[in-house]
Design a protein around this motif. Structure first.
Motif, PDB file in Angstrom:
ATOM      1  N   GLY A 269      29.437  57.590  16.659  1.00  0.00           N
ATOM      2  CA  GLY A 269      28.756  58.970  16.439  1.00  0.00           C
ATOM      3  C   GLY A 269      27.476  59.230  17.213  1.00  0.00           C
ATOM      4  N   GLY A 270      27.109  57.961  17.905  1.00  0.00           N
ATOM      5  CA  GLY A 270      25.787  58.112  18.757  1.00  0.00           C
ATOM      6  C   GLY A 270      25.781  57.757  20.093  1.00  0.00           C
ATOM      7  N   SER A 271      24.933  58.052  21.098  1.00  0.00           N
ATOM      8  CA  SER A 271      24.986  57.763  22.394  1.00  0.00           C
ATOM      9  C   SER A 271      23.660  57.507  22.940  1.00  0.00           C
ATOM     10  CB  SER A 271      25.456  58.917  23.260  1.00  0.00           C
ATOM     11  OG  SER A 271      24.660  60.097  23.104  1.00  0.00           O
TER      12      SER A 271
ATOM     13  N   CYS B 141      13.503  52.500  11.867  1.00  0.00           N
ATOM     14  CA  CYS B 141      13.409  53.443  10.909  1.00  0.00           C
ATOM     15  C   CYS B 141      13.562  54.729  11.270  1.00  0.00           C
ATOM     16  CB  CYS B 141      12.174  53.307  10.537  1.00  0.00           C
ATOM     17  SG  CYS B 141      11.865  54.137   8.716  1.00  0.00           S
ATOM     18  N   GLU B 142      13.036  55.220  12.495  1.00  0.00           N
ATOM     19  CA  GLU B 142      13.068  56.469  12.712  1.00  0.00           C
ATOM     20  C   GLU B 142      14.690  57.084  13.414  1.00  0.00           C
ATOM     21  OE1 GLU B 142       9.038  55.347  14.029  1.00  0.00           O
ATOM     22  OE2 GLU B 142      11.254  54.219  13.720  1.00  0.00           O
ATOM     23  N   ALA B 143      15.605  56.254  13.227  1.00  0.00           N
ATOM     24  CA  ALA B 143      17.066  56.478  13.300  1.00  0.00           C
ATOM     25  C   ALA B 143      17.799  56.249  12.005  1.00  0.00           C
ATOM     26  CB  ALA B 143      17.416  55.780  14.344  1.00  0.00           C
ATOM     27  N   THR B 144      17.025  56.225  10.561  1.00  0.00           N
ATOM     28  CA  THR B 144      17.507  55.950   9.463  1.00  0.00           C
ATOM     29  C   THR B 144      17.666  54.185   9.501  1.00  0.00           C
ATOM     30  OG1 THR B 144      18.758  57.930   9.437  1.00  0.00           O
ATOM     31  CG2 THR B 144      19.333  56.362   7.790  1.00  0.00           C
ATOM     32  N   ALA B 145      18.398  53.681  10.286  1.00  0.00           N
ATOM     33  CA  ALA B 145      18.610  52.146  10.561  1.00  0.00           C
ATOM     34  C   ALA B 145      19.194  51.962  11.777  1.00  0.00           C
ATOM     35  CB  ALA B 145      19.472  51.973   9.404  1.00  0.00           C
ATOM     36  N   ARG B 146      20.498  52.010  12.279  1.00  0.00           N
ATOM     37  CA  ARG B 146      21.004  51.456  13.349  1.00  0.00           C
ATOM     38  C   ARG B 146      21.277  52.668  14.354  1.00  0.00           C
ATOM     39  NH1 ARG B 146      19.993  48.058  10.672  1.00  0.00           N
ATOM     40  NH2 ARG B 146      18.460  47.873  12.184  1.00  0.00           N
ATOM     41  N   MET B 147      21.198  52.105  15.588  1.00  0.00           N
ATOM     42  CA  MET B 147      21.652  52.666  16.701  1.00  0.00           C
ATOM     43  C   MET B 147      22.527  52.303  17.681  1.00  0.00           C
ATOM     44  SD  MET B 147      17.759  54.582  17.898  1.00  0.00           S
ATOM     45  CE  MET B 147      16.967  53.130  17.730  1.00  0.00           C
ATOM     46  N   GLY B 148      22.575  50.866  17.630  1.00  0.00           N
ATOM     47  CA  GLY B 148      23.527  50.083  18.653  1.00  0.00           C
ATOM     48  C   GLY B 148      23.968  48.910  17.805  1.00  0.00           C
ATOM     49  N   TYR B 149      24.990  48.378  18.305  1.00  0.00           N
ATOM     50  CA  TYR B 149      25.679  47.092  17.880  1.00  0.00           C
ATOM     51  C   TYR B 149      26.431  46.221  18.814  1.00  0.00           C
ATOM     52  CZ  TYR B 149      30.092  48.823  17.365  1.00  0.00           C
ATOM     53  OH  TYR B 149      31.699  49.251  17.770  1.00  0.00           O
TER      54      TYR B 149
ATOM     55  N   ALA C 273      26.895  50.194  -0.835  1.00  0.00           N
ATOM     56  CA  ALA C 273      27.327  51.162  -2.074  1.00  0.00           C
ATOM     57  C   ALA C 273      28.348  52.261  -1.616  1.00  0.00           C
ATOM     58  CB  ALA C 273      25.787  51.621  -2.435  1.00  0.00           C
ATOM     59  N   LEU C 274      28.159  52.463  -0.522  1.00  0.00           N
ATOM     60  CA  LEU C 274      29.129  53.672   0.023  1.00  0.00           C
ATOM     61  C   LEU C 274      30.429  53.338  -0.020  1.00  0.00           C
ATOM     62  CD1 LEU C 274      29.202  56.319   1.683  1.00  0.00           C
ATOM     63  CD2 LEU C 274      29.487  55.002   3.739  1.00  0.00           C
ATOM     64  N   VAL C 275      30.793  51.996   0.127  1.00  0.00           N
ATOM     65  CA  VAL C 275      32.309  51.615   0.001  1.00  0.00           C
ATOM     66  C   VAL C 275      32.734  50.927  -1.596  1.00  0.00           C
ATOM     67  CG1 VAL C 275      32.482  51.194   2.450  1.00  0.00           C
ATOM     68  CG2 VAL C 275      31.749  49.553   0.839  1.00  0.00           C
ATOM     69  N   GLY C 276      31.724  50.924  -2.346  1.00  0.00           N
ATOM     70  CA  GLY C 276      31.885  50.383  -3.465  1.00  0.00           C
ATOM     71  C   GLY C 276      31.841  49.102  -3.836  1.00  0.00           C
TER      72      GLY C 276
ATOM     73  N   SER D 299      28.664  55.022   9.620  1.00  0.00           N
ATOM     74  CA  SER D 299      28.777  54.363  10.684  1.00  0.00           C
ATOM     75  C   SER D 299      28.776  52.890  10.722  1.00  0.00           C
ATOM     76  CB  SER D 299      27.680  54.850  11.895  1.00  0.00           C
ATOM     77  OG  SER D 299      27.935  54.314  13.051  1.00  0.00           O
ATOM     78  N   ILE D 300      27.866  52.533  10.004  1.00  0.00           N
ATOM     79  CA  ILE D 300      27.584  51.117   9.746  1.00  0.00           C
ATOM     80  C   ILE D 300      28.873  50.683   8.936  1.00  0.00           C
ATOM     81  CG2 ILE D 300      26.213  49.197   8.548  1.00  0.00           C
ATOM     82  CD1 ILE D 300      23.958  50.939   8.724  1.00  0.00           C
ATOM     83  N   ALA D 301      29.566  50.957   7.878  1.00  0.00           N
ATOM     84  CA  ALA D 301      30.738  50.732   7.261  1.00  0.00           C
ATOM     85  C   ALA D 301      31.798  50.707   8.214  1.00  0.00           C
ATOM     86  CB  ALA D 301      31.010  51.591   6.048  1.00  0.00           C
ATOM     87  N   GLU D 302      31.889  51.599   9.071  1.00  0.00           N
ATOM     88  CA  GLU D 302      32.999  51.618  10.060  1.00  0.00           C
ATOM     89  C   GLU D 302      32.900  50.253  11.141  1.00  0.00           C
ATOM     90  OE1 GLU D 302      34.493  54.484  13.684  1.00  0.00           O
ATOM     91  OE2 GLU D 302      33.619  55.149  12.205  1.00  0.00           O
ATOM     92  N   TYR D 303      31.817  50.049  11.894  1.00  0.00           N
ATOM     93  CA  TYR D 303      31.913  49.187  12.707  1.00  0.00           C
ATOM     94  C   TYR D 303      31.864  47.774  12.047  1.00  0.00           C
ATOM     95  CZ  TYR D 303      26.506  48.381  12.884  1.00  0.00           C
ATOM     96  OH  TYR D 303      25.190  48.385  12.759  1.00  0.00           O
TER      97      TYR D 303
END
Length: 476
Positions: free
Chosen positions: A314-316, A287-295, A198-201, A166-170
């Motif tokens: 992917g979130g709401s 941290c409870e949401a792995t990291a990001r929820m909004g931007y 690291a996900l995108v190399g 999700s982070i890589a996308e936005y």
């Protein structure tokens, strides 16, 4: 795009460059993971003592690939807390940098070395048996405010991958990115930068220097860093350094999370990025949401100053009152998040590591927010960071924000009990205490007797730049 397996064709790509001059490839990671596996002995629990160096990065990414479950801790964690965590969780192994104090090593109990590379060591704890681990469990992190508690957040493989994608996308990340480390890897924000890149190399620029050091900026320029990340405190440092006057030709975008940025700083950096063809993202997470929820999309950084934005892909979000009922648009309610990155829940002891998913994709954030007519969210404070002054509900976080905006040269921390707010400040200006009381009294229309100001040498903060309220004087 892969975090949990080796990606075909990536062996020659640069994984990281360190400020000591070492460059490692994704192929080096493949090789290291094989050697790490022999020492960690498969799927087991271990402690990973973190600093922004190549050895720690390799060890963490190796854990993801091998299914070993690390507890990520500060390399210079208090030895007494490390001993408490060791007793609570019984790790089978520990990976640590060479500069970890002997007192910390002693708190782990008897160990034997099984691997020593890149200035780090993998130690197996003599006689220790890894606790049972749930099949989905991947990583354990301390919550951002936990400095003396064994409570950990349980993150799954699915949580990590969903949030990184999700982070890589936005952020529109590609393998040409070169982020520089400004935050510790054991902090959820810092870790999300590692994982999403690291996900995108991409190549990660690893430095142990802080943003106030000349060596940080020399490394930034030499290695052509493409992004900067920071919490509000970091941005205050950027402002003091006059970053907007620096010549940083490789910088493409900036991100901010870890608390609400003062609106005047939001305006300054959003305007500078817009004027120079860069992107500025304000983000929201836990941290409870792995990291990001909004931007906040960079296109709206100036038109929505003060907003943390919209849900990540992917979130709401939804807002509820104390009974769980939806609140009308424009009114304040607790922010509830739904998404695949919501973690499995907390752990307080080794037995909890076998638990399944307690939260089922729903997180009650504890943050109070409102939504504007365009669907953008604004955090106004913490649900539990409120007191009653003369029968009126007053937000401590909002009070800090107001004071910081009115007196930008000072730092503030607000605590208190019903009928008295205590305002701590690092200002030595003898006129500021009365000015602060007059200002808040005027804004809230409450009597001046409801406020007191105490000067301290510095507002205590944790490694992520968040205020440590428990470290403030108890009887000012």
């Amino acid at each position: 795009m892969a975090l949990f397996t080796a990606e075909p064709g990536w062996a020659g790509r640069t994984l990281c460059v360190s400020d000591t001059g070492l460059t490692l490839t994704y192929g080096d990671l493949d090789a290291f993971a094989g050697r790490f596996a022999a020492g960690a002995e498969g799927r087991s629990l271990g402690f990973l003592l973190c600093e922004n160096t190549p050895g720690v990065l390799l060890a963490y990414l190796s854990c993801l690939r091998l299914g070993a479950v690390p507890v990520l801790l500060d390399a210079h964690i208090d030895p007494a807390l490390l001993a408490e965590l060791t007793a609570a969780y019984s790790p089978a192994w520990v990976f640590l940098p060479g500069d970890v104090p002997q007192e910390s090593r002693d708190s782990l109990g008897p160990t034997e070395g099984v691997l020593a590379e890149y200035g780090c060591a993998l130690l197996r704890r003599t006689g220790a048996v890894s606790p049972a681990l749930h099949p989905d469990l991947a990583v354990l992190l301390t919550t951002s405010g936990s400095t003396g508690s064994p409570k950990l957040v349980r993150q799954s493989r699915a949580n990590i991958e969903a949030n990184a994608r999700s982070i890589a996308e936005y952020l529109e990340l590609t393998d040409t990115e070169r982020p520089i480390t400004t935050l510790p890897m054991n902090y959820t924000y810092g870790l999300s930068i590692v994982q999403s890149h690291a996900l995108v190399g991409a190549a990660i620029l690893l430095t142990t220097h802080g943003v106030l050091e000349g060596d940080f900026w020399r490394f930034f320029l030499k290695e052509r860093a493409t992004s900067l990340a920071g919490v509000p405190y970091t941005y205050k440092m950027f402002h003091r350094l006059r970053l907007t006057g620096m010549d940083l030709p490789s910088l493409r975008y900036m991100t901010q999370a870890g608390g609400k940025l003062p609106e005047e700083l939001h305006q300054v950096f959003a305007q500078w990025c817009a004027d120079t063809g860069r992107r500025f993202y304000v983000m929201y997470g836990q941290c409870e949401a792995t990291a990001r929820m909004g931007y906040l999309p960079y296109q709206n950084a100036l038109s929505k100053v003060g907003s943390m934005g919209i849900p990540i892909p992917g979130g709401s979000f939804r807002l509820t009152d104390d009974s769980g009922a939806p609140v009308p648009e424009g009114e304040v309610g607790e922010l509830i998040y739904h998404g695949p990155n919501v973690t499995m829940g907390y752990a307080a002891c080794a037995a909890d590591l076998a638990r399944g998913d307690d939260w089922q994709g729903v997180l009650h954030t504890g943050d109070m927010a409102r939504r504007d007519p365009d669907g953008y969210y604004y955090i106004v404070g913490r649900k539990k960071r409120f007191i009653k002054l003369f029968g009126n509900r007053v937000g401590l976080d909002e009070s800090e924000r107001l004071l910081s905006a009115r007196f930008p040269e000072a730092e503030f921390a607000c605590t208190g009990r019903d009928d008295l707010m205590t305002i701590f400040t690092d200002s030595s200006d003898p006129e500021l205490p009365q000015a602060a009381i007059d200002y808040l009294s005027g804004v809230t229309h409450l009597a001046r007797s409801g406020f007191s100001v105490t000067a301290v040498d510095a507002i205590p903060k944790n490694e992520a730049g968040k205020t440590l309220y428990t470290a403030l004087p108890t009887n000012p």
